[in-house]
Design an enzyme around this catalytic site. Structure first.
Site, PDB file in Angstrom:
ATOM      1  N   ASN A 220       0.846  -1.196   0.000  1.00  0.00           N
ATOM      2  CA  ASN A 220       0.000   0.000   0.000  1.00  0.00           C
ATOM      3  C   ASN A 220       0.880   1.244   0.000  1.00  0.00           C
ATOM      4  O   ASN A 220       2.103   1.144  -0.013  1.00  0.00           O
ATOM      5  CB  ASN A 220      -0.962  -0.032   1.200  1.00  0.00           C
ATOM      6  CG  ASN A 220      -0.193  -0.098   2.501  1.00  0.00           C
ATOM      7  OD1 ASN A 220       0.570   0.783   2.829  1.00  0.00           O
ATOM      8  ND2 ASN A 220      -0.370  -1.203   3.235  1.00  0.00           N
ATOM      9  N   LYS A 347     -13.145  -0.843  15.803  1.00  0.00           N
ATOM     10  CA  LYS A 347     -11.775  -1.369  15.945  1.00  0.00           C
ATOM     11  C   LYS A 347     -11.262  -1.179  17.368  1.00  0.00           C
ATOM     12  O   LYS A 347     -10.548  -2.027  17.903  1.00  0.00           O
ATOM     13  CB  LYS A 347     -10.839  -0.685  14.940  1.00  0.00           C
ATOM     14  CG  LYS A 347     -11.107  -1.133  13.504  1.00  0.00           C
ATOM     15  CD  LYS A 347     -10.203  -0.445  12.489  1.00  0.00           C
ATOM     16  CE  LYS A 347     -10.680  -0.747  11.072  1.00  0.00           C
ATOM     17  NZ  LYS A 347      -9.942  -0.026  10.034  1.00  0.00           N
TER      18      LYS A 347
HETATM   19  N1  CTP Z   1      -3.161  -3.796  12.151  1.00  0.00           N
HETATM   20  C1  CTP Z   1      -2.312  -4.807  12.536  1.00  0.00           C
HETATM   21  N2  CTP Z   1      -2.237  -5.952  11.807  1.00  0.00           N
HETATM   22  C2  CTP Z   1      -2.999  -6.108  10.720  1.00  0.00           C
HETATM   23  C3  CTP Z   1      -3.860  -5.080  10.309  1.00  0.00           C
HETATM   24  C4  CTP Z   1      -3.921  -3.926  11.051  1.00  0.00           C
HETATM   25  O1  CTP Z   1      -1.598  -4.659  13.541  1.00  0.00           O
HETATM   26  N3  CTP Z   1      -2.910  -7.233  10.019  1.00  0.00           N
HETATM   27  C5  CTP Z   1      -3.259  -2.597  12.986  1.00  0.00           C
HETATM   28  C6  CTP Z   1      -2.798  -1.329  12.305  1.00  0.00           C
HETATM   29  O2  CTP Z   1      -1.419  -1.098  12.589  1.00  0.00           O
HETATM   30  C7  CTP Z   1      -3.684  -0.281  12.924  1.00  0.00           C
HETATM   31  C8  CTP Z   1      -4.973  -1.009  13.211  1.00  0.00           C
HETATM   32  O3  CTP Z   1      -4.633  -2.388  13.241  1.00  0.00           O
HETATM   33  O4  CTP Z   1      -3.183   0.181  14.162  1.00  0.00           O
HETATM   34  C9  CTP Z   1      -6.070  -0.794  12.217  1.00  0.00           C
HETATM   35  O5  CTP Z   1      -5.607  -0.992  10.925  1.00  0.00           O
HETATM   36  P1  CTP Z   1      -6.524  -0.758   9.642  1.00  0.00           P
HETATM   37  O6  CTP Z   1      -5.742  -1.126   8.431  1.00  0.00           O
HETATM   38  O7  CTP Z   1      -7.168   0.583   9.718  1.00  0.00           O
HETATM   39  O8  CTP Z   1      -7.707  -1.746   9.854  1.00  0.00           O
HETATM   40  P2  CTP Z   1      -7.852  -3.279   9.783  1.00  0.00           P
HETATM   41  O9  CTP Z   1      -7.911  -3.816  11.162  1.00  0.00           O
HETATM   42  O10 CTP Z   1      -6.846  -3.895   8.875  1.00  0.00           O
HETATM   43  O11 CTP Z   1      -9.321  -3.392   9.176  1.00  0.00           O
HETATM   44  P3  CTP Z   1      -9.841  -3.051   7.671  1.00  0.00           P
HETATM   45  O12 CTP Z   1      -8.677  -3.313   6.775  1.00  0.00           O
HETATM   46  O13 CTP Z   1     -10.944  -3.991   7.493  1.00  0.00           O
HETATM   47  O14 CTP Z   1     -10.274  -1.621   7.710  1.00  0.00           O
END
Ligand code: CTP
Length: 402
Positions: A220, A347
């Site tokens: 990303n 979350k």
């Molecule tokens: N995060 C993590 N490990 C993952 C995904 C996310 O530790 N595999 C952590 C990120 O560092 C952030 C938080 O979770 O602090 C939220 O990440 P985000 O990408 O906004 O959300 P997701 O939990 O991945 O949910 P979605 O992609 O469905 O929005």
């Protein structure tokens, strides 16, 4: 960085800092009374040294009454104990503030002259020293002063530059002692600076890259800037910082243990090497939620069919940290393109967080950010758009009550 909470912290904590105030013979010496009185009210321990010239402008009795301690002027005054006073004062001080600091005292210190109590104590001190400059405009403009200042700055002395305004010599220009409250704020900021010392903070930053074949990966646009800015400021505040970072082009930060990883699985592994030993976690990384089930050993060649790559779930690192949380303060980020607050609340709960910082995906890879800080009781604080360094400062100041 200063706010009223800090003064409460200073009064109630064990951190009763010792401030030695040097008063020299500028006309604004009378303003030192206000500085002493305000610092004393905030709970600091104050001792005062006046130069002989300063006693012509304000009486020692005034400063003595405000500091509730004997004002020291003379090197050779008889005392009831046998401490070498200039040494014991130099050792006592956590910080020395010279306000006002005249052309003369700056010149003396810059040139190694120690001919009275104040210049001797300053010369013997290891504590940080702040000179609040105040003098006539022509003296202020004298290049010798600026040579002295720059020499002293190189040796680590600090300067609180004077303001422009109407001066005692009936002219307008630079040379007026800075406003007393601003001087106090600078002093308090100094003490506050290391407020996170003793804390271990784990930060994840950047993106992860999930390989598909030897030259392609899923990833990303995250730049790592937000996580690095938090790491940098936490370090400045005295924390021990462990930064686990995916690929990014940020510069390494001196004094921070930075562990570089590529994939979510590697990040997961490294995080749990440190997790049980840290006080606080900022999960800033934009971790890939999926990885290719099989990584092709060779470059995938095209054909006329559509290509289907099977993806499997990566661990949610933050979710796992939430599950295993003991005393850690857990702070997550949440990037959304819609329903920002609603998704952030979900979350926050699901990952068992203490705070979540919600931002819009449009700020990915930008130098700026606009965030909402949400605590576990779902109180929201919105921060205006600012560069990521500024946002990092505001977030930490709020979270750690600075
Ligand atoms: N995060 C993590 N490990 C993952 C995904 C996310 O530790 N595999 C952590 C990120 O560092 C952030 C938080 O979770 O602090 C939220 O990440 P985000 O990408 O906004 O959300 P997701 O939990 O991945 O949910 P979605 O992609 O469905 O929005």
């Amino acid at each position: 960085m200063y706010n009223e909470t800090l003064s409460v912290f200073v009064i109630q904590g064990d951190n009763m800092k010792n401030i030695l105030i040097g008063v020299t013979g500028g006309i604004s010496a009378y303003k030192s009374a206000n500085i002493i009185s305000k610092l004393k009210k905030k709970g600091y321990n104050i001792k005062v040294i006046m130069t002989k010239n300063a006693t012509e402008i304000i009486t020692p009795l005034t400063l003595e009454t405000l500091a509730r301690d004997r004002v020291v002027i003379d090197m050779w005054e008889k005392k009831s104990n046998y401490d070498v006073e200039h040494i014991s004062l130099a050792e006592w001080a956590d910080l020395i503030l010279v306000a006002p600091a005249t052309y003369n005292i700056i010149g003396k210190i810059a040139n190694g002259i120690a001919d009275d109590m104040l210049s001797t104590v300053i010369s013997a001190a290891k504590a940080p020293i702040y000179f609040a400059i105040a003098m006539n405009v022509n003296m202020y403009e004298n290049p010798i002063l600026h040579e002295n200042i720059s020499k002293l700055k190189n040796y680590g002395y600090n300067f609180i530059d004077s303001d422009e305004g109407f001066l005692a010599c009936n002219t307008t220009g630079k040379g007026r002692l800075r406003n007393e409250d601003e001087i106090i704020k600078i002093v308090e900021t100094h003490f506050n600076y290391k407020i996170l010392s003793g804390k271990k903070i784990l930060i994840t930053a950047g993106r992860t890259e999930e390989k598909i074949d030897p030259i392609r990966y899923l990833s990303n646009k995250s730049s790592g800037k937000m996580g690095y800015s938090i790491a940098k400021y936490a370090k400045e505040l005295g924390a021990e910082v462990i930064l686990i970072a995916g690929p990014n082009s940020q510069e390494d930060i001196k004094g921070i243990t930075t562990i570089k990883v590529n994939t979510a699985l590697q990040m997961y592994e490294k995080v749990f090497e440190y997790y049980s030993n840290v006080d606080t976690v900022f999960a800033v990384a934009a971790v890939a939620d999926y990885r290719a089930k099989d990584i092709s050993k060779n470059k995938i060649k095209k054909n006329d069919e559509n290509l289907v790559i099977e993806l499997v779930r990566n661990p949610d690192i933050l979710f796992e940290m939430g599950k295993q949380k003991e005393n850690q303060l857990l702070i997550g980020f949440c990037a959304e393109s819609e329903n920002l607050i609603e998704n952030a609340y979900k979350k926050l709960e699901k990952k068992n967080l203490d705070y979540i910082i919600a931002n819009h995906t449009t700020y990915f890879s930008s130098n700026k950010n606009k965030v909402v800080l949400i605590d576990k009781n779902k109180n929201n604080i919105e921060f205006d758009e600012a560069n990521k360094e500024e946002i990092a400062k505001k977030l930490l100041n709020k979270i750690f009550n600075i």
